[in-house]
Design an enzyme around this catalytic site. Structure first.
Site, PDB file in Angstrom:
ATOM      1  N   HIS A  19       0.930  -1.186  -0.019  1.00 49.78           N
ATOM      2  CA  HIS A  19      -0.300  -0.143   0.305  1.00 49.78           C
ATOM      3  C   HIS A  19       1.171   1.100   0.380  1.00 49.78           C
ATOM      4  O   HIS A  19       0.175   2.118   0.017  1.00 49.78           O
ATOM      5  CB  HIS A  19      -1.051   0.368   1.419  1.00 49.78           C
ATOM      6  CG  HIS A  19      -1.639  -1.042   1.149  1.00 49.78           C
ATOM      7  ND1 HIS A  19      -3.144  -0.965   1.103  1.00 49.78           N
ATOM      8  CD2 HIS A  19      -1.379  -2.365   1.860  1.00 49.78           C
ATOM      9  CE1 HIS A  19      -3.550  -2.431   1.275  1.00 49.78           C
ATOM     10  NE2 HIS A  19      -2.633  -3.070   1.770  1.00 49.78           N
ATOM     11  N   SER A  21      14.148  21.694 -16.491  1.00 54.37           N
ATOM     12  CA  SER A  21      13.252  22.860 -16.587  1.00 54.37           C
ATOM     13  C   SER A  21      13.870  23.806 -16.809  1.00 54.37           C
ATOM     14  O   SER A  21      15.407  24.541 -17.474  1.00 54.37           O
ATOM     15  CB  SER A  21      13.127  23.755 -15.038  1.00 54.37           C
ATOM     16  OG  SER A  21      12.009  24.044 -15.013  1.00 54.37           O
ATOM     17  N   ASN A  75      14.433  16.416 -14.113  1.00 52.85           N
ATOM     18  CA  ASN A  75      13.112  15.860 -14.510  1.00 52.85           C
ATOM     19  C   ASN A  75      13.668  14.685 -14.710  1.00 52.85           C
ATOM     20  O   ASN A  75      14.191  14.375 -15.340  1.00 52.85           O
ATOM     21  CB  ASN A  75      12.760  16.819 -15.436  1.00 52.85           C
ATOM     22  CG  ASN A  75      12.112  17.928 -14.877  1.00 52.85           C
ATOM     23  OD1 ASN A  75      11.878  18.436 -13.414  1.00 52.85           O
ATOM     24  ND2 ASN A  75      11.862  19.312 -15.342  1.00 52.85           N
ATOM     25  N   GLN A 104      -4.808  -3.008 -44.764  1.00 53.89           N
ATOM     26  CA  GLN A 104      -3.833  -2.093 -44.731  1.00 53.89           C
ATOM     27  C   GLN A 104      -3.915  -0.899 -43.255  1.00 53.89           C
ATOM     28  O   GLN A 104      -2.860  -0.976 -43.097  1.00 53.89           O
ATOM     29  CB  GLN A 104      -3.929  -1.039 -45.810  1.00 53.89           C
ATOM     30  CG  GLN A 104      -2.913  -0.655 -45.745  1.00 53.89           C
ATOM     31  CD  GLN A 104      -3.082   0.992 -47.372  1.00 53.89           C
ATOM     32  OE1 GLN A 104      -2.613  -0.023 -48.680  1.00 53.89           O
ATOM     33  NE2 GLN A 104      -3.297   1.588 -46.973  1.00 53.89           N
ATOM     34  N   LYS A 108      -0.928  -2.453 -39.947  1.00 58.17           N
ATOM     35  CA  LYS A 108       0.319  -1.610 -40.141  1.00 58.17           C
ATOM     36  C   LYS A 108       1.116  -0.388 -39.781  1.00 58.17           C
ATOM     37  O   LYS A 108       1.720  -1.117 -38.980  1.00 58.17           O
ATOM     38  CB  LYS A 108       0.597  -0.952 -42.172  1.00 58.17           C
ATOM     39  CG  LYS A 108       1.691  -2.154 -42.672  1.00 58.17           C
ATOM     40  CD  LYS A 108       2.272  -1.364 -43.699  1.00 58.17           C
ATOM     41  CE  LYS A 108       1.422  -2.222 -44.817  1.00 58.17           C
ATOM     42  NZ  LYS A 108       2.176  -2.133 -46.013  1.00 58.17           N
TER      43      LYS A 108
HETATM   44  N1  ARG Z   1      -0.717  -2.164 -49.020  1.00 61.82           N
HETATM   45  C1  ARG Z   1      -1.865  -3.014 -49.466  1.00 61.82           C
HETATM   46  C2  ARG Z   1      -1.956  -3.310 -47.679  1.00 61.82           C
HETATM   47  O1  ARG Z   1      -1.168  -3.441 -47.394  1.00 61.82           O
HETATM   48  C3  ARG Z   1      -0.958  -4.061 -49.891  1.00 61.82           C
HETATM   49  C4  ARG Z   1      -1.528  -5.163 -50.163  1.00 61.82           C
HETATM   50  C5  ARG Z   1      -2.905  -4.219 -51.378  1.00 61.82           C
HETATM   51  N2  ARG Z   1      -3.707  -5.543 -52.259  1.00 61.82           N
HETATM   52  C6  ARG Z   1      -4.364  -5.523 -52.881  1.00 61.82           C
HETATM   53  N3  ARG Z   1      -5.609  -5.696 -52.707  1.00 61.82           N
HETATM   54  N4  ARG Z   1      -5.020  -4.150 -53.069  1.00 61.82           N
HETATM   55  O2  ARG Z   1      -2.572  -4.507 -47.409  1.00 61.82           O
END
Ligand code: ARG
Length: 433
Positions: free
Chosen positions: A158, A280, A288, A324, A327
């Site tokens: 605690h 600072s 800091n 996509q 990513k």
């Molecule tokens: N930049 C796309 C992704 O990350 C690549 C694959 C594209 N494929 C497609 N069928 N448009 O998914």
């Protein structure tokens, strides 16, 4: 922009649409590009093995792919908005250099399995790096646990002083956490270690592709069998990778919290290395602990990525361009968290502790638990022993932290801190990585 690889000569896609669809994809692909090149080499070798490419064509393609990889690594080739993505860039460059032979590279593959394989190779490498960084952190924690074994430090529950403990125990706790995290990273890496290449757009192709040979060349332990699942596992395996990353960042956050508390003037147990603090702009007296504070933000970055990913993955089977969007969050979260984790070993090597200050913070009442357990061990029912120890607290002033610590032996005859066991586990993990 160069002509899209899918252009069939119909109406050009609206520029705003192109920009929206591409988003920052080509910039993110800079991180995947070396893996895409490697996978392209393996794909080309595989095509030659089944007679789709002649030996001469194979040699030319492999040579040019090697040069593209080198030019990229040395900054002579920059992947930028001239290309829709990294995959298109590879095909474009090969076509430019080798003409028709170059344009044969895409036989039997789709960008869908191309991005999958590049992302898998990247994630495997990042999880390997995560595991190694966790072992480095565990190693430094164990060194400091060994040298701090007899350095007294209050133990808290605690955030209130509870029982005498040691600097060694503090570091042993963090060491074991990082050992767990290294094993978690390894388990996630083993799951990611499956080749999707050869599944094409998600339904395979009418060619006897040597999927197993290609997987072996790329260092994968096995292939993903179902082409549909290969697509469906995109993002899901990245999410698993983020889960492993999250585990490690949770432990970094706790450690950072401890160091930030212990380095306050109120505790004054620890002093952060000057190179890991900032000043600072207005208060000349300040030093800091920005680094430990920013380390504390790492789980938030990973959780943000996990939330974005799992929301994006609300999809039916098959490839969707939504994928996509998995990513960016994954690349950014790993980038940030691994950069932070890489600072931890040196930070832990250089943080100093004030032994006198920590010893002084152990007051006699903190031996009350030892006393109660002693009485109970010689036959007094624990609740009575507990009350008796409470009444005797003032009389415990003659005890020392050393006495208290040396009597505290874990079950099974382990040394109090179990440092031998932790060291053996670290050595075994290092030897098998
Ligand atoms: N930049 C796309 C992704 O990350 C690549 C694959 C594209 N494929 C497609 N069928 N448009 O998914």
């Amino acid at each position: 922009m160069t002509r899209p690889i899918w252009d069939k000569g119909g109406a050009a896609v609206d520029e705003a649409v192109q920009r929206f669809c591409a988003a920052d994809d080509v910039v993110l692909d800079r991180e995947l590009f070396p893996f895409d090149v490697r996978a392209s080499v393996a794909h080309v070798n595989g095509l030659a093995r089944i007679g789709v490419l002649s030996e001469e064509e194979r040699v030319a393609l492999v040579r040019e792919l090697g040069q593209i990889g080198e030019a990229f690594a040395e900054g002579r080739f920059v992947l930028d908005a001239r290309f829709e993505d990294g995959h298109s860039a590879i095909e474009h460059l090969l076509g430019e250099r080798l003409g028709d032979v170059g344009r044969k590279v895409h036989t039997g593959r789709s960008r869908n399995d191309q991005v999958l394989v590049a992302a898998r190779l990247w994630l495997k490498e990042r999880l390997g790096a995560l595991g190694a960084l966790c072992l480095d952190a565990a190693g430094v924690c164990l060194d400091r646990a060994t040298t701090g074994e007899r350095v007294p430090m209050p133990g808290y529950t605690h955030l209130q002083r509870a029982v005498p403990s040691s600097l060694g125990a503090f570091f042993a706790g963090h060491a074991e956490a990082f050992l767990d995290d290294a094993e978690t990273a390894r388990a996630a890496r083993a799951r990611v270690d499956q080749s999707p290449l050869g599944t094409a757009a998600g339904y395979g192709v009418n060619l006897p592709l040597d999927r197993t040979g290609v997987a072996a060349e790329l260092g994968f332990s096995r292939v993903q069998v179902s082409p549909i699942y290969a697509q469906n596992s995109r993002g899901k395996l990245e999410l698993l990778g983020l889960t492993a990353l999250h585990q490690a960042t949770l432990d970094v956050r706790r450690l950072a919290w401890d160091l930030s508390l212990f380095s306050t003037a109120e505790f004054a147990f620890a002093r952060l290395p000057e190179a890991y603090t900032t000043g600072s702009s207005i208060m000349p007296n300040k030093r800091n602990p920005d680094v430990v504070e920013l380390l504390r933000t790492l789980p938030a970055a990973v959780e943000g990525a996990m939330a974005e990913l799992s929301a994006t993955l609300s999809l039916p089977s098959g490839y969707h361009r939504d994928l996509q969007a998995t990513k960016g969050p994954v690349l950014r979260a790993f980038g940030r968290a691994l950069d932070g984790l890489a600072l931890v070993p040196a930070l832990l090597e250089r943080v100093t502790f004030d032994e006198a200050r920590m010893r002084a913070a152990i007051d006699p009442t903190m031996y009350a638990t030892d006393r109660a357990v002693e009485l109970a061990a010689s036959g007094t029912p624990f609740r009575d022993a507990y009350r008796q120890a409470a009444a005797e607290m003032a009389g415990l002033a003659g005890r020392s932290p050393e006495q208290s610590l040396s009597a505290r032996v874990s079950p099974g005859g382990m040394g109090a801190l179990g440092l031998e066991q932790l060291t053996a586990r670290l050595a075994a993990l290092r030897a098998s990585s």
